[in-house]
Design a protein around this motif. Structure first.
Motif: not given
Length: 284
Positions: A177-179, A183-186, A258-263, A267-274
Motif C-alpha cells: 500500500p506504500f509508495n 510524500p504522505s507515505h514516507t 531517497i533524496h527526492s522522497a525525503i526532500q 517540503k510538504k511539512g512532513f505529512p502522514l497518511k492516516s
C-alpha cells in the motif's frame, strides 16, 4: 548454551525474556506468519533481513546492538513449548535474539520524549533515512529503545523489504500500500503507527514544531547514496538469504529515490497518511 525462561508476552508474535548461563537477559522473538492479513503473504528471510538492517545501521555509524538467530529447538524453554503445543506450525522455526536493554520510547511522557528526541535528533533522522531505504513502513514508537545513557536504538526490522503483489512468497510486508514517491507515505518509515496520538509527542510532530528541514537530512541521505552494491553484498555475506539477489536489487533501486522522497516529504511539512491506510487501500 543453556537458557532460562524469565517471562513471555503474547501478541501477533511470541516474545520471550530469557537468561543465559552468564545471567545476561535476552529478548527472543518468534515471528508469526502474516499470510492471513491484508497485503501480507508468506514471508521469507524475516530474521535475516532484520540482522542485515542491524549490520547496516552499525556500518552507517548508528547506535546498534549485537543480534543472533537460532533454531527454536536450540532454546530449551522454547523447544518445550513447541512440544507442549504452545507454539503452532504457523510460527517461524527460528528465534531472533537481542540483548534485553533500554526502555521503549513510548513509555516516556511528552516532556521526556521531547528531551530524548532533541538529544538524539541526528540519529533519529539517520535511522529514518535507513528505514526508508530498506522499506520498513512498520515503524512504531515502541520500536525505539532508549538506553540508560539516553541514546536511541531502532529495533524490529523484520518487516522491511519489498512485497511484490505477484509473488506468493515475499521478502517484505506492508510495502504494497506504500509508495516511495508519495510524500504522505514516507513518515511511516519513522513512526507511522501511533504517531497521531494527541496525548504524546510524536517524532513527526517534533519535526514540524522544531522546523526540521531537508538540509538536516542531507548528510545521511548522501551517506546512504554512497552505499555500493559491493557494500551491501559484504554486509549480507555472513547471512544466508533465500532471496538475497531480489533484496539487494530492491535496495539499489530505492537508493536512487531517497533524496527526492525525503526532500518532498520535508517540503510538504512532513505529512502522514492516516493510520487506516490499509483499510483505505482495501476499499480502492
Amino acid at each position: 548454551m543453556e537458557y532460562k525462561l524469565l517471562d513471555k508476552t503474547e501478541s501477533i508474535n511470541k516474545v520471550f525474556v530469557l537468561e543465559d548461563a552468564e545471567e545476561n537477559k535476552i529478548i527472543g522473538k518468534i515471528t508469526k506468519s502474516l499470510s492471513d492479513r491484508p497485503f501480507c503473504v508468506d514471508l521469507v528471510d524475516v530474521n535475516k533481513r532484520a540482522k542485515f538492517v542491524y549490520n547496516l545501521a552499525e556500518y552507517l555509524g548508528l547506535p546498534s546492538i549485537s543480534v543472533d538467530i537460532k533454531s527454536v529447538r536450540e532454546i530449551e524453554p522454547v523447544r518445550k513449548r513447541i512440544e507442549d503445543g504452545d507454539i503452532s506450525a504457523d510460527f517461524e522455526k527460528e528465534i531472533f535474539l537481542r540483548p534485553y536493554i533500554g526502555t521503549v520510547l513510548s513509555s516516556f511522557d511528552r516532556d521526556q520524549r521531547a528531551e530524548i528526541i532533541e538529544r538524539n535528533i541526528s540519529d533519529i533522522i539517520s535511522y529514518m533515512t535507513l528505514h526508508l531505504l530498506v522499506g520498513n513502513y512498520d515503524k512504531k514508537t515502541g520500536d525505539y529503545l532508549v538506553t540508560e545513557n539516553k541514546n536511541v536504538i531502532s529495533i524490529d526490522h523484520q518487516l522491511s523489504g519489498p512485497h511484490p503483489e505477484s509473488e506468493k512468497e515475499s521478502i517484505g510486508a506492508f510495502a504494497l500500500p506504500f509508495n516511495i514517491d508519495n510524500p504522505s507515505h514516507t513518515g511511516w518509515c519513522l513512526e507511522g503507527s501511533g504517531a497521531q496520538n494527541d496525548n504524546h509527542l510524536s517524532m513527526i510532530e517534533y519535526f514540524r514544531e522544531e522546523n526540521v528541514n531537508y538540509s538536516d537530512f542531507q548528510p545521511y541521505v548522501k551517506q546512504v547514496e554512497r552505499l555500493t552494491s559491493q557494500d551491501i553484498s559484504e554486509l549480507m555475506d555472513s547471512i544466508t538469504f533465500k532471496k538475497a539477489k531480489e533484496y539487494k536489487s530492491y535496495l539499489m533501486q530505492r537508493k536512487g529515490k531517497i533524496h527526492s522522497a525525503i526532500q518532498e516529504w520535508a517540503k510538504k511539512g512532513f505529512p502522514l497518511k492516516s493510520a487506516n491506510i490499509l483499510e483505505q487501500q482495501l476499499q480502492e
